[in-house]
Motif scaffolding. Structure first.
Motif, PDB file in Angstrom:
ATOM      1  N   GLU A 190      93.699  71.223 -36.171  1.00  0.00           N
ATOM      2  CA  GLU A 190      93.885  71.949 -37.434  1.00  0.00           C
ATOM      3  C   GLU A 190      94.554  71.095 -38.504  1.00  0.00           C
ATOM      4  N   GLU A 191      95.517  70.288 -38.105  1.00  0.00           N
ATOM      5  CA  GLU A 191      96.260  69.475 -39.080  1.00  0.00           C
ATOM      6  C   GLU A 191      95.365  68.455 -39.777  1.00  0.00           C
ATOM      7  N   ALA A 192      94.334  67.995 -39.105  1.00  0.00           N
ATOM      8  CA  ALA A 192      93.426  67.008 -39.690  1.00  0.00           C
ATOM      9  C   ALA A 192      92.231  67.665 -40.386  1.00  0.00           C
ATOM     10  N   CYS A 193      92.111  68.956 -40.273  1.00  0.00           N
ATOM     11  CA  CYS A 193      90.936  69.666 -40.798  1.00  0.00           C
ATOM     12  C   CYS A 193      91.075  69.898 -42.306  1.00  0.00           C
ATOM     13  N   SER A 194      90.147  69.354 -43.075  1.00  0.00           N
ATOM     14  CA  SER A 194      90.193  69.503 -44.531  1.00  0.00           C
ATOM     15  C   SER A 194      89.916  70.944 -44.960  1.00  0.00           C
ATOM     16  N   VAL A 195      89.080  71.657 -44.210  1.00  0.00           N
ATOM     17  CA  VAL A 195      88.798  73.062 -44.527  1.00  0.00           C
ATOM     18  C   VAL A 195      90.062  73.895 -44.298  1.00  0.00           C
ATOM     19  N   HIS A 196      90.759  73.612 -43.229  1.00  0.00           N
ATOM     20  CA  HIS A 196      92.012  74.312 -42.920  1.00  0.00           C
ATOM     21  C   HIS A 196      93.014  74.150 -44.063  1.00  0.00           C
ATOM     22  N   ARG A 197      93.192  72.914 -44.522  1.00  0.00           N
ATOM     23  CA  ARG A 197      94.143  72.645 -45.618  1.00  0.00           C
ATOM     24  C   ARG A 197      93.728  73.377 -46.894  1.00  0.00           C
ATOM     25  N   LEU A 198      92.447  73.369 -47.212  1.00  0.00           N
ATOM     26  CA  LEU A 198      91.949  74.075 -48.400  1.00  0.00           C
ATOM     27  C   LEU A 198      92.188  75.574 -48.282  1.00  0.00           C
ATOM     28  N   MET A 199      91.891  76.127 -47.122  1.00  0.00           N
ATOM     29  CA  MET A 199      92.023  77.572 -46.925  1.00  0.00           C
ATOM     30  C   MET A 199      93.486  78.028 -46.935  1.00  0.00           C
ATOM     31  N   ILE A 200      94.409  77.136 -46.589  1.00  0.00           N
ATOM     32  CA  ILE A 200      95.834  77.458 -46.717  1.00  0.00           C
ATOM     33  C   ILE A 200      96.184  77.630 -48.193  1.00  0.00           C
ATOM     34  N   GLN A 201      95.659  76.745 -49.036  1.00  0.00           N
ATOM     35  CA  GLN A 201      95.903  76.860 -50.482  1.00  0.00           C
ATOM     36  C   GLN A 201      95.297  78.149 -51.031  1.00  0.00           C
ATOM     37  N   VAL A 202      94.087  78.461 -50.619  1.00  0.00           N
ATOM     38  CA  VAL A 202      93.427  79.685 -51.070  1.00  0.00           C
ATOM     39  C   VAL A 202      94.240  80.900 -50.626  1.00  0.00           C
ATOM     40  N   ARG A 203      94.639  80.906 -49.357  1.00  0.00           N
ATOM     41  CA  ARG A 203      95.446  82.014 -48.833  1.00  0.00           C
ATOM     42  C   ARG A 203      96.752  82.172 -49.602  1.00  0.00           C
ATOM     43  N   ASP A 204      97.452  81.068 -49.800  1.00  0.00           N
ATOM     44  CA  ASP A 204      98.749  81.138 -50.464  1.00  0.00           C
ATOM     45  C   ASP A 204      98.640  81.634 -51.902  1.00  0.00           C
ATOM     46  N   ASN A 205      97.637  81.162 -52.616  1.00  0.00           N
ATOM     47  CA  ASN A 205      97.458  81.607 -54.001  1.00  0.00           C
ATOM     48  C   ASN A 205      97.025  83.067 -54.071  1.00  0.00           C
ATOM     49  N   THR A 206      96.129  83.449 -53.198  1.00  0.00           N
ATOM     50  CA  THR A 206      95.680  84.845 -53.163  1.00  0.00           C
ATOM     51  C   THR A 206      96.843  85.751 -52.770  1.00  0.00           C
ATOM     52  N   LEU A 207      97.569  85.357 -51.743  1.00  0.00           N
ATOM     53  CA  LEU A 207      98.706  86.140 -51.271  1.00  0.00           C
ATOM     54  C   LEU A 207      99.763  86.298 -52.367  1.00  0.00           C
ATOM     55  N   SER A 208     100.011  85.242 -53.109  1.00  0.00           N
ATOM     56  CA  SER A 208     100.987  85.295 -54.193  1.00  0.00           C
ATOM     57  C   SER A 208     100.593  86.346 -55.234  1.00  0.00           C
ATOM     58  N   ILE A 209      99.341  86.373 -55.592  1.00  0.00           N
ATOM     59  CA  ILE A 209      98.869  87.353 -56.572  1.00  0.00           C
ATOM     60  C   ILE A 209      98.970  88.764 -56.001  1.00  0.00           C
ATOM     61  N   LEU A 210      98.470  88.967 -54.792  1.00  0.00           N
ATOM     62  CA  LEU A 210      98.461  90.306 -54.196  1.00  0.00           C
ATOM     63  C   LEU A 210      99.867  90.822 -53.882  1.00  0.00           C
ATOM     64  N   GLU A 211     100.767  89.944 -53.433  1.00  0.00           N
ATOM     65  CA  GLU A 211     102.142  90.347 -53.117  1.00  0.00           C
ATOM     66  C   GLU A 211     102.958  90.635 -54.373  1.00  0.00           C
ATOM     67  N   ASN A 212     102.607  89.986 -55.469  1.00  0.00           N
ATOM     68  CA  ASN A 212     103.364  90.151 -56.711  1.00  0.00           C
ATOM     69  C   ASN A 212     102.716  91.118 -57.683  1.00  0.00           C
ATOM     70  N   THR A 213     101.720  91.838 -57.231  1.00  0.00           N
ATOM     71  CA  THR A 213     101.068  92.850 -58.057  1.00  0.00           C
ATOM     72  C   THR A 213     101.232  94.199 -57.377  1.00  0.00           C
TER      73      THR A 213
END
Length: 140
Positions: A106-129
């Protein structure tokens, strides 16, 4: 992609949050106003009631109403109840983590790293709305 169930659930909650009267709202009123199948809406509202967002009153003058103030209902909580995990892939989910069968590292997976960013940004919006934010933005 957001399911119709979640979209309609958010629309129904927004309708209830904007309801001027303190009385419960009949399903038929929400259904007609928001253009949602009444049978489908019944299922969604039942799920939201079981999750503690709504309550209902039976009989004459009955219907659904919010149990909490709109400012206390985070969209992330509603999303998780109706949609499930916020993460797009299970290997980055905070609440529903599963290792991907096809990924040796997982640590070397580029898709994993991208999806963490997507999750974090989405979560930030949903948690703060909140539901209150959602209905205040509708009037803009």
């Amino acid at each position: 992609m957001l399911s119709r169930k979640t979209k309609y659930g958010l629309k129904a909650l927004a309708f209830l949050a904007k309801w001027q009267d303190d009385s419960p709202v009949q399903i038929s009123v929400i259904s007609e106003s928001e253009n949602i199948s009444q049978k489908f809406l019944e299922s969604i509202l039942l799920t939201l009631r079981k999750a503690g967002f709504l309550s209902s009153k039976k009989g004459k003058g009955g219907g659904y109403y919010l149990l909490k103030e709109a400012s206390e209902i985070k969209i992330a909580s509603v999303y998780r109840i109706l949609e499930g995990p916020i993460a797009m892939v299970p290997c980055v989910s905070l609440n529903f983590y599963e290792k991907c069968d096809d990924c040796p590292d997982e640590e070397a997976c580029s898709v994993h790293r991208l999806m963490i960013q997507v999750r974090d940004n989405t979560l930030s919006i949903l948690e703060n709305t909140t539901l209150a934010d959602l209905i205040s933005k509708e009037s803009i």
